[in-house]
Design an enzyme around this catalytic site. Structure first.
Site, PDB file in Angstrom:
ATOM      1  N   ILE A   1      34.201  12.321 -14.461  1.00  0.00           N
ATOM      2  CA  ILE A   1      34.792  13.508 -13.837  1.00  0.00           C
ATOM      3  C   ILE A   1      33.642  14.410 -13.413  1.00  0.00           C
ATOM      4  O   ILE A   1      32.958  14.995 -14.266  1.00  0.00           O
ATOM      5  CB  ILE A   1      35.724  14.246 -14.822  1.00  0.00           C
ATOM      6  CG1 ILE A   1      36.813  13.290 -15.350  1.00  0.00           C
ATOM      7  CG2 ILE A   1      36.347  15.481 -14.160  1.00  0.00           C
ATOM      8  CD1 ILE A   1      37.614  13.836 -16.524  1.00  0.00           C
ATOM      9  N   GLU A   2      33.410  14.471 -12.109  1.00  0.00           N
ATOM     10  CA  GLU A   2      32.266  15.238 -11.605  1.00  0.00           C
ATOM     11  C   GLU A   2      32.636  16.697 -11.390  1.00  0.00           C
ATOM     12  O   GLU A   2      33.810  17.087 -11.481  1.00  0.00           O
ATOM     13  CB  GLU A   2      31.744  14.574 -10.320  1.00  0.00           C
ATOM     14  CG  GLU A   2      31.259  13.165 -10.626  1.00  0.00           C
ATOM     15  CD  GLU A   2      30.542  12.499  -9.475  1.00  0.00           C
ATOM     16  OE1 GLU A   2      30.682  12.936  -8.317  1.00  0.00           O
ATOM     17  OE2 GLU A   2      29.821  11.509  -9.745  1.00  0.00           O
TER      18      GLU A   2
ATOM     19  N   GLU B   1      32.437   6.962 -20.270  1.00  0.00           N
ATOM     20  CA  GLU B   1      32.374   6.558 -21.677  1.00  0.00           C
ATOM     21  C   GLU B   1      32.720   7.732 -22.590  1.00  0.00           C
ATOM     22  O   GLU B   1      33.470   7.604 -23.554  1.00  0.00           O
ATOM     23  CB  GLU B   1      30.974   6.058 -22.034  1.00  0.00           C
ATOM     24  CG  GLU B   1      30.522   4.846 -21.243  1.00  0.00           C
ATOM     25  CD  GLU B   1      29.806   5.208 -19.939  1.00  0.00           C
ATOM     26  OE1 GLU B   1      30.208   6.200 -19.280  1.00  0.00           O
ATOM     27  OE2 GLU B   1      28.864   4.508 -19.568  1.00  0.00           O
TER      28      GLU B   1
ATOM     29  N   CYS C   1      25.592   9.012 -23.458  1.00  0.00           N
ATOM     30  CA  CYS C   1      26.779   8.271 -23.913  1.00  0.00           C
ATOM     31  C   CYS C   1      26.427   7.338 -25.070  1.00  0.00           C
ATOM     32  O   CYS C   1      27.203   7.190 -26.010  1.00  0.00           O
ATOM     33  CB  CYS C   1      27.401   7.495 -22.758  1.00  0.00           C
ATOM     34  SG  CYS C   1      28.200   8.596 -21.575  1.00  0.00           S
TER      35      CYS C   1
HETATM   36  N1  THU Z   1      28.147   7.845 -14.962  1.00  0.00           N
HETATM   37  C1  THU Z   1      29.047   7.462 -15.917  1.00  0.00           C
HETATM   38  O1  THU Z   1      30.240   7.789 -15.839  1.00  0.00           O
HETATM   39  N2  THU Z   1      28.602   6.726 -16.967  1.00  0.00           N
HETATM   40  C2  THU Z   1      27.300   6.376 -17.153  1.00  0.00           C
HETATM   41  O2  THU Z   1      26.937   5.941 -18.236  1.00  0.00           O
HETATM   42  C3  THU Z   1      26.361   6.500 -16.034  1.00  0.00           C
HETATM   43  C4  THU Z   1      26.735   7.526 -15.008  1.00  0.00           C
HETATM   44  C5  THU Z   1      28.609   8.665 -13.837  1.00  0.00           C
HETATM   45  C6  THU Z   1      28.151  10.088 -13.866  1.00  0.00           C
HETATM   46  C7  THU Z   1      28.244  10.467 -12.416  1.00  0.00           C
HETATM   47  O3  THU Z   1      29.566  10.917 -12.147  1.00  0.00           O
HETATM   48  C8  THU Z   1      28.015   9.169 -11.654  1.00  0.00           C
HETATM   49  O4  THU Z   1      28.151   8.139 -12.599  1.00  0.00           O
HETATM   50  C9  THU Z   1      26.652   9.084 -10.996  1.00  0.00           C
HETATM   51  O5  THU Z   1      25.658   9.365 -11.902  1.00  0.00           O
END
Ligand code: THU
Length: 150
Positions: free
Chosen positions: A43-44, A55, A93
């Site tokens: 979720i950005e 995660e 994570c």
């Molecule tokens: N991201 C994850 O959801 N899990 C990870 O372990 C690596 C990165 C997401 C964060 C961000 O929304 C996007 O990937 C690019 O970094």
């Protein structure tokens, strides 16, 4: 639970990822020891730093529901939701997993499809780690609290 079933749960969650900035979708499916599964997506956020990874989304959902014991997590992801490479968990994570999981037993499964995946233990991806045991009071008579004079 079969690997295939857990991988399917992660892949099915992928379209829900909220990624207006990176367009990199990630989804996770976390298997609790009692057999329940929690999915999570990234979720950005427009301010970037509040972004949460898939995660941690999955872990925080499960922990909020009172779960504390976990067996495995599947992670999948890719640009615009197309899974072409393995998506490894970020360091933050891995540390969250370390809080709740036995490093030697907890499985991290990176999946491209139901049949194409790689499996690691948490210990393999986070060696020589810091965890809850480090903050336990020593139980020897001469021990004393390591933080007594802080
Ligand atoms: N991201 C994850 O959801 N899990 C990870 O372990 C690596 C990165 C997401 C964060 C961000 O929304 C996007 O990937 C690019 O970094």
């Amino acid at each position: 639970m079969e690997r295939k079933t857990l991988i399917r749960a992660a892949i099915d969650a992928l379209p829900t990822a909220y990624t207006p900035y990176s367009h990199f979708h990630v989804a996770a499916a976390l298997l609790c020891k009692d057999g329940t599964v929690y999915t999570g997506i990234n979720i950005e956020n427009a301010a970037y730093t509040p972004t949460v990874c898939a995660e941690r989304s999955a872990f925080f959902r499960a922990v909020n529901e009172g779960k504390r014991e976990f067996e495995a997590i599947v992670i999948c992801g890719g640009m615009n939701g197309q899974v072409s490479e393995y998506c490894a968990p970020c360091g933050v994570c891995r540390q969250v997993m370390r809080e709740f999981c036995d490093p030697a037993a907890f499985k991290i499964i990176l999946a491209k499809s139901e049949t194409e995946y790689k499996e690691f233990t948490l210990e393999e991806l986070l060696p020589v780690s810091f965890g809850p045991d480090n903050l336990r009071e020593p139980d020897t008579a001469e021990g004393g609290c390591p933080h007594a004079d802080v």
